[in-house]
Design a protein around this motif. Sequence first.
Motif, PDB file in Angstrom:
ATOM      1  N   ASN A 135      64.477  10.176  59.217  1.00 35.66           N
ATOM      2  CA  ASN A 135      64.640  10.572  60.616  1.00 35.66           C
ATOM      3  C   ASN A 135      65.893   9.967  61.261  1.00 35.66           C
ATOM      4  O   ASN A 135      66.313  10.416  62.328  1.00 35.66           O
ATOM      5  CB  ASN A 135      63.404  10.187  61.438  1.00 35.66           C
ATOM      6  CG  ASN A 135      62.223  11.079  61.135  1.00 35.66           C
ATOM      7  OD1 ASN A 135      62.376  12.223  60.732  1.00 35.66           O
ATOM      8  ND2 ASN A 135      61.021  10.550  61.308  1.00 35.66           N
ATOM      9  N   LYS A 136      66.459   8.957  60.629  1.00 31.19           N
ATOM     10  CA  LYS A 136      67.671   8.371  61.214  1.00 31.19           C
ATOM     11  C   LYS A 136      68.830   9.361  61.195  1.00 31.19           C
ATOM     12  O   LYS A 136      69.827   9.171  61.889  1.00 31.19           O
ATOM     13  CB  LYS A 136      68.060   7.094  60.469  1.00 31.19           C
ATOM     14  CG  LYS A 136      68.422   7.279  59.008  1.00 31.19           C
ATOM     15  CD  LYS A 136      68.660   5.937  58.332  1.00 31.19           C
ATOM     16  CE  LYS A 136      68.932   6.088  56.839  1.00 31.19           C
ATOM     17  NZ  LYS A 136      69.100   4.770  56.173  1.00 31.19           N
ATOM     18  N   PHE A 137      68.692  10.423  60.400  1.00 34.46           N
ATOM     19  CA  PHE A 137      69.729  11.453  60.357  1.00 34.46           C
ATOM     20  C   PHE A 137      69.378  12.653  61.248  1.00 34.46           C
ATOM     21  O   PHE A 137      70.155  13.597  61.345  1.00 34.46           O
ATOM     22  CB  PHE A 137      69.933  11.940  58.922  1.00 34.46           C
ATOM     23  CG  PHE A 137      70.358  10.849  57.977  1.00 34.46           C
ATOM     24  CD1 PHE A 137      71.621  10.290  58.073  1.00 34.46           C
ATOM     25  CD2 PHE A 137      69.497  10.376  57.001  1.00 34.46           C
ATOM     26  CE1 PHE A 137      72.016   9.281  57.214  1.00 34.46           C
ATOM     27  CE2 PHE A 137      69.886   9.358  56.136  1.00 34.46           C
ATOM     28  CZ  PHE A 137      71.144   8.814  56.245  1.00 34.46           C
ATOM     29  N   ALA A 138      68.196  12.616  61.857  1.00 33.91           N
ATOM     30  CA  ALA A 138      67.740  13.762  62.641  1.00 33.91           C
ATOM     31  C   ALA A 138      68.595  13.957  63.888  1.00 33.91           C
ATOM     32  O   ALA A 138      69.037  13.000  64.515  1.00 33.91           O
ATOM     33  CB  ALA A 138      66.275  13.570  63.038  1.00 33.91           C
ATOM     34  N   GLN A 139      68.801  15.210  64.226  1.00 34.23           N
ATOM     35  CA  GLN A 139      69.553  15.536  65.433  1.00 34.23           C
ATOM     36  C   GLN A 139      68.584  15.992  66.511  1.00 34.23           C
ATOM     37  O   GLN A 139      67.588  16.657  66.241  1.00 34.23           O
ATOM     38  CB  GLN A 139      70.578  16.629  65.145  1.00 34.23           C
ATOM     39  CG  GLN A 139      70.020  17.871  64.455  1.00 34.23           C
ATOM     40  CD  GLN A 139      71.103  18.817  64.002  1.00 34.23           C
ATOM     41  OE1 GLN A 139      71.587  19.636  64.785  1.00 34.23           O
ATOM     42  NE2 GLN A 139      71.491  18.732  62.745  1.00 34.23           N
ATOM     43  N   GLU A 140      68.871  15.610  67.736  1.00 38.60           N
ATOM     44  CA  GLU A 140      67.990  15.938  68.851  1.00 38.60           C
ATOM     45  C   GLU A 140      67.856  17.451  69.009  1.00 38.60           C
ATOM     46  O   GLU A 140      68.794  18.206  68.771  1.00 38.60           O
ATOM     47  CB  GLU A 140      68.556  15.325  70.132  1.00 38.60           C
ATOM     48  CG  GLU A 140      67.656  15.455  71.346  1.00 38.60           C
ATOM     49  CD  GLU A 140      68.279  14.799  72.563  1.00 38.60           C
ATOM     50  OE1 GLU A 140      68.426  15.471  73.592  1.00 38.60           O
ATOM     51  OE2 GLU A 140      68.635  13.610  72.455  1.00 38.60           O
ATOM     52  N   ALA A 141      66.669  17.890  69.408  1.00 37.90           N
ATOM     53  CA  ALA A 141      66.412  19.315  69.591  1.00 37.90           C
ATOM     54  C   ALA A 141      67.376  19.928  70.595  1.00 37.90           C
ATOM     55  O   ALA A 141      67.559  19.405  71.697  1.00 37.90           O
ATOM     56  CB  ALA A 141      64.975  19.526  70.043  1.00 37.90           C
ATOM     57  N   ARG A 142      67.995  21.042  70.212  1.00 41.63           N
ATOM     58  CA  ARG A 142      68.889  21.746  71.138  1.00 41.63           C
ATOM     59  C   ARG A 142      68.106  22.543  72.175  1.00 41.63           C
ATOM     60  O   ARG A 142      68.567  22.736  73.295  1.00 41.63           O
ATOM     61  CB  ARG A 142      69.795  22.703  70.354  1.00 41.63           C
ATOM     62  CG  ARG A 142      70.864  22.013  69.530  1.00 41.63           C
ATOM     63  CD  ARG A 142      71.845  23.050  68.995  1.00 41.63           C
ATOM     64  NE  ARG A 142      71.300  23.826  67.889  1.00 41.63           N
ATOM     65  CZ  ARG A 142      71.816  24.973  67.450  1.00 41.63           C
ATOM     66  NH1 ARG A 142      72.866  25.493  68.064  1.00 41.63           N
ATOM     67  NH2 ARG A 142      71.276  25.612  66.431  1.00 41.63           N
ATOM     68  N   GLU A 143      66.919  22.995  71.785  1.00 42.47           N
ATOM     69  CA  GLU A 143      66.085  23.815  72.663  1.00 42.47           C
ATOM     70  C   GLU A 143      65.381  22.920  73.683  1.00 42.47           C
ATOM     71  O   GLU A 143      64.519  22.115  73.333  1.00 42.47           O
ATOM     72  CB  GLU A 143      65.054  24.594  71.827  1.00 42.47           C
ATOM     73  CG  GLU A 143      64.003  25.339  72.618  1.00 42.47           C
ATOM     74  CD  GLU A 143      64.597  26.304  73.621  1.00 42.47           C
ATOM     75  OE1 GLU A 143      64.539  25.988  74.834  1.00 42.47           O
ATOM     76  OE2 GLU A 143      65.100  27.361  73.201  1.00 42.47           O
ATOM     77  N   VAL A 144      65.736  23.078  74.950  1.00 44.51           N
ATOM     78  CA  VAL A 144      65.168  22.208  75.988  1.00 44.51           C
ATOM     79  C   VAL A 144      63.675  22.429  76.154  1.00 44.51           C
ATOM     80  O   VAL A 144      62.952  21.538  76.631  1.00 44.51           O
ATOM     81  CB  VAL A 144      65.883  22.414  77.342  1.00 44.51           C
ATOM     82  CG1 VAL A 144      67.336  22.002  77.234  1.00 44.51           C
ATOM     83  CG2 VAL A 144      65.765  23.865  77.817  1.00 44.51           C
ATOM     84  N   ARG A 145      63.183  23.586  75.747  1.00 44.23           N
ATOM     85  CA  ARG A 145      61.749  23.852  75.886  1.00 44.23           C
ATOM     86  C   ARG A 145      60.912  23.119  74.845  1.00 44.23           C
ATOM     87  O   ARG A 145      59.682  23.192  74.864  1.00 44.23           O
ATOM     88  CB  ARG A 145      61.484  25.358  75.841  1.00 44.23           C
ATOM     89  CG  ARG A 145      61.932  26.092  77.103  1.00 44.23           C
ATOM     90  CD  ARG A 145      61.858  27.594  76.947  1.00 44.23           C
ATOM     91  NE  ARG A 145      62.857  28.091  76.012  1.00 44.23           N
ATOM     92  CZ  ARG A 145      63.027  29.379  75.724  1.00 44.23           C
ATOM     93  NH1 ARG A 145      62.250  30.291  76.305  1.00 44.23           N
ATOM     94  NH2 ARG A 145      63.965  29.763  74.875  1.00 44.23           N
TER      95      ARG A 145
END
Length: 357
Positions: free
Chosen positions: A251-261
């Motif tokens: 998860n340290k490579f995970a990118q934040e969700a682009r979808e605000v919903r």
Amino acid sequence: MDALKQKLVAQAQAEGFDLARICRPWDVPQVPDRLETFLREGRHGQMGWLAERSHWRSDPSALWPEARSVIMLGESYTPEHDPLAVLKRPREGAISVYAQNKDYHDLVKKRLKRLARWLIAETSGATEVKVFVDTAPVPEKPLGAAAGLGWQGKHTNLVSRDLGSWFFIGSIFTTLEIDVDAGEVDHCGSCRACLDICPTGAFPAPYQLDARRCISYLTIEHHGPVAPELRALLGNRIYGCDDCLAVCPWNKFAQEAREVRYHARADLLGPPLAELAELDDTSFRAKFSGSPIKRIGIARFLRNVLYAIGNSGDAGLIPAAERHCDAGDPTVADAARWAVQRLKNVENRMDRFQDPA
């Protein structure tokens, strides 16, 4: 076809998907044996549809024999907060990250349909397509691994080197022959963080899940009372469980969700159990409109909330549970009585501690 595939991947990203890979419908040779063992051991619990449709899950090419390629899509829902922090606040309810806002089924399916329509137009109608997201007998995780989205980790969920454990999966079956991607290999190594953190011991062995002990299954799919020996292990988890996902080192490579919903609603980041216990069917439906939580109904939701109240250790919540002791639903009434008795035991122990005489 290389040019079409490049345009397809670019269009998938434009639609909001973070990953797009291709495999064949028959690229999942390990599924039949794994599924047979899972069903033979009864590890599917009350999810009878898994057995009823096992022939399709074992062989996705049988679902639609005309399909020649499967476009596997991944979309991040990585949280902005620590999903385990709420577990230290027992007066609040812990809701799985994916259910803290809009229902992903609706959002992902709309993207899949738009991408499928684009593919039909791009090929001048020379293809047929079918889209799936979690509601059909499609072995999405094995197909995702075959396409290279990620690999099935020891917790049986898909893990991506790019997105960690936090991503939704969707698929588009097509009659087109599209160049396939290399499947992903296992990168778990000797790590067993996901296995060790599970509160109920739901993993008989690495890469094996017994749903009957999984908190996500127990709080969402299981109807009726939860076994008494498992209730205390639920803690304050009232819808799903993220423990095994949250501790994955990838998860340290995970990118934040682009979808605000997908970003958490403030009122679902640890809602007070006392307030949730006051919900009736109308207010429950209003509060969780557009949320996957609405699918389980008020009775199952209250059952979960009452177990959490019983596990809170706070005798001040006894009145919140007592109001449901005579509920019309026997499972809710049983959960309420269990919670009251458990909290009264806590209260009695506190009284003895404060007044040893």
